[in-house]
Design a protein around this motif. Structure first.
Motif, PDB file in Angstrom:
ATOM      1  N   ALA A 129     151.241  14.626  65.906  1.00 56.44           N
ATOM      2  CA  ALA A 129     152.482  14.141  66.419  1.00 56.44           C
ATOM      3  C   ALA A 129     152.559  14.827  68.068  1.00 56.44           C
ATOM      4  O   ALA A 129     153.237  14.060  68.845  1.00 56.44           O
ATOM      5  N   GLN A 143     149.476  16.450  60.567  1.00 54.80           N
ATOM      6  CA  GLN A 143     150.424  15.446  61.394  1.00 54.80           C
ATOM      7  C   GLN A 143     151.052  16.192  62.407  1.00 54.80           C
ATOM      8  O   GLN A 143     151.642  15.643  63.493  1.00 54.80           O
ATOM      9  N   GLU A 189     154.646   4.385  62.023  1.00 52.19           N
ATOM     10  CA  GLU A 189     154.120   5.348  63.037  1.00 52.19           C
ATOM     11  C   GLU A 189     152.776   5.491  63.275  1.00 52.19           C
ATOM     12  O   GLU A 189     152.034   5.647  64.095  1.00 52.19           O
ATOM     13  N   TYR A 220     150.803  12.461  70.208  1.00 56.63           N
ATOM     14  CA  TYR A 220     151.578  11.204  70.342  1.00 56.63           C
ATOM     15  C   TYR A 220     152.459  11.434  71.162  1.00 56.63           C
ATOM     16  O   TYR A 220     152.899  10.729  72.268  1.00 56.63           O
ATOM     17  N   ARG A 221     153.513  12.295  71.201  1.00 56.41           N
ATOM     18  CA  ARG A 221     154.403  12.881  72.197  1.00 56.41           C
ATOM     19  C   ARG A 221     153.979  12.870  73.627  1.00 56.41           C
ATOM     20  O   ARG A 221     154.756  12.381  74.462  1.00 56.41           O
ATOM     21  N   PRO A 240     157.743  10.819  66.826  1.00 60.13           N
ATOM     22  CA  PRO A 240     156.675  11.571  66.471  1.00 60.13           C
ATOM     23  C   PRO A 240     156.801  12.658  65.226  1.00 60.13           C
ATOM     24  O   PRO A 240     156.081  12.884  64.451  1.00 60.13           O
ATOM     25  N   ASN A 241     158.233  13.287  65.201  1.00 65.48           N
ATOM     26  CA  ASN A 241     158.476  14.126  64.316  1.00 65.48           C
ATOM     27  C   ASN A 241     158.662  13.303  62.861  1.00 65.48           C
ATOM     28  O   ASN A 241     158.485  14.007  61.835  1.00 65.48           O
TER      29      ASN A 241
END
Length: 407
Positions: A185, A181, A120, A188-189, A77-78
């Motif tokens: 992220a 983002q 991603e 997402y994580r 994610p980063n």
């Protein structure tokens, strides 16, 4: 019904990643938007302008499949906020670049940032899609196309009055992108456990060698179709503004309005293409996109200033309608490698556009702008190769056989 199809479509995430895509591609669009200013301030040739485009697209395209493969094995994610931070550095470099070499370095930063974002970003869109993958990918791609469509406005409103230093304003946009983002992220994580990576990786293997060859053949065809679309798109987005200025004796802001019509129509085409493919099939939309735009593309070099507007609008709608559909088609062809195939197809589209920009720039310097623009108008006819693609039904049958083997 598959596990993925049973999941709901998560619209807040789709709109957030679409907005992030808008910002990412708007920053990338700063580069071509600055071409008329850079050409005058740095005394660049068309070949040098093509090289800038090559560096931008090459840096963004070559890395994308590798980022996608890495993310398939280890989702990260980063990568999203880090990539946007690199793009911010690129904007700073462009604003203060004293010469051509510094411009190339700044452009490379923007390209690398784009390469980090797209695989991603496409994966997140796939995860949040539920059973509406065409629509989800369209929302994602509409963000990017909207960002690209801002390029002519950037030239008219920022670069034309403020010059090269106007790029400094886009560092604020990059900062907003980092904030968005970071939030995406985090989502997402938190939801990585919902991505069926390992299971799909096993399922993604074709049933037999015959299917492996068929899939490879289909991917090669898609690459050639992307080649035709990208070269034609490069001729419009990079050089058609100079053709308009030369052919109709108009100013930079007026010429950029034509390009804005084309890119703005592309937003509509991208948004319509995905949901339409959910209804009538991915292959049909791919064929409609290129072959449908071919007659209008061939008329374009012969149109007067008034008729160029509607022709660019129709071409923009049709040519962009298959952008998201092409990605979804290959994702469904190789379902266990979402990041890899997304990076491959999107990256190749950018990469082929880069090669096209350099080649076309050299041809323009060696021949004439009118000759090259006219020759490129025939490129959409290569979309006829889409007739050789496997049908949507055949791809669904392959997928069902793979799941049957898994069980």
């Amino acid at each position: 019904m598959s596990e993925q199809q049973a999941k709901p479509t998560i619209y807040p995430v789709l709109f957030a990643i679409g907005l992030a895509h808008l910002i990412n591609d708007a920053l990338q669009a700063v580069i071509p938007a600055s071409y008329p200013i850079l050409r005058d301030s740095l005394h660049l040739s068309f070949t040098q302008i093509g090289m800038i485009t090559f560096i931008l697209y090459f840096s963004s395209s070559v890395m994308q499949p590798f980022v996608g493969m890495y993310a398939d094995a280890r989702p990260t994610p980063n990568l999203l906020p880090v990539g946007m931070a690199i793009a911010l550095l690129g904007m700073l470099g462009l604003a203060f670049a004293p010469g051509y070499a510094m411009v190339l370095a700044a452009v490379a930063c923007v390209g690398v940032a784009s390469a980090m974002f797209h695989p991603e970003g496409s994966r997140i869109s796939y995860l949040a899609a539920g059973q509406r993958r065409g629509l989800a990918q369209s929302i994602f791609q509409v963000g990017g196309n909207t960002g690209n469509a801002l390029a002519p406005l950037m030239t008219a409103l920022i670069f034309f009055p403020y010059g090269q230093f106007g790029a400094i304003w886009f560092t604020l946009l990059a900062a907003i992108g980092i904030a968005i983002q970071l939030r995406v992220a985090r989502w997402y994580r938190a939801h990585l456990s919902l991505i069926p990576l390992k299971k799909n990786s096993a399922n993604a293997k074709p049933v037999d060698e015959k299917h492996k060859k068929a899939i490879r053949y289909a991917i090669i065809l898609i690459i050639f179709i992307a080649f035709a679309r990208s070269w034609f798109g490069s001729s419009i987005s990079t050089y058609f503004v100079f053709y308009l200025m030369e052919h109709f004796q108009i100013s930079v802001p007026t010429a950029q309005l034509y390009i804005f019509i084309y890119l703005g129509a592309g937003i509509l085409g991208t948004f319509v293409g995905g949901p339409l493919s959910d209804r009538i099939g991915r292959k049909n939309v791919i064929l409609l996109s290129l072959l449908g735009s071919a007659p209008f593309a061939m008329l374009l070099p012969h149109a007067n200033a008034l008729w160029t507007y509607p022709l660019l609008f129709l071409i923009g709608v049709l040519n962009h309608s298959s952008f998201s559909v092409t990605v979804v088609y290959v994702q469904e062809l190789v379902p266990g490698k979402v990041g890899t195939v997304s990076g491959l197809i999107t990256g190749l589209s950018f990469g082929m556009g880069a090669i096209g920009a350099v080649a076309l720039g050299g041809l323009i310097d060696a021949t004439s702008l009118t000759l090259v623009i006219t020759a490129c108008s025939f490129m959409p006819l290569l979309g006829g190769m889409g007739f050789l693609l496997p049908s949507d039904k055949k791809i669904r049958d392959w997928s069902a056989q793979q799941i049957s083997l898994e069980r």
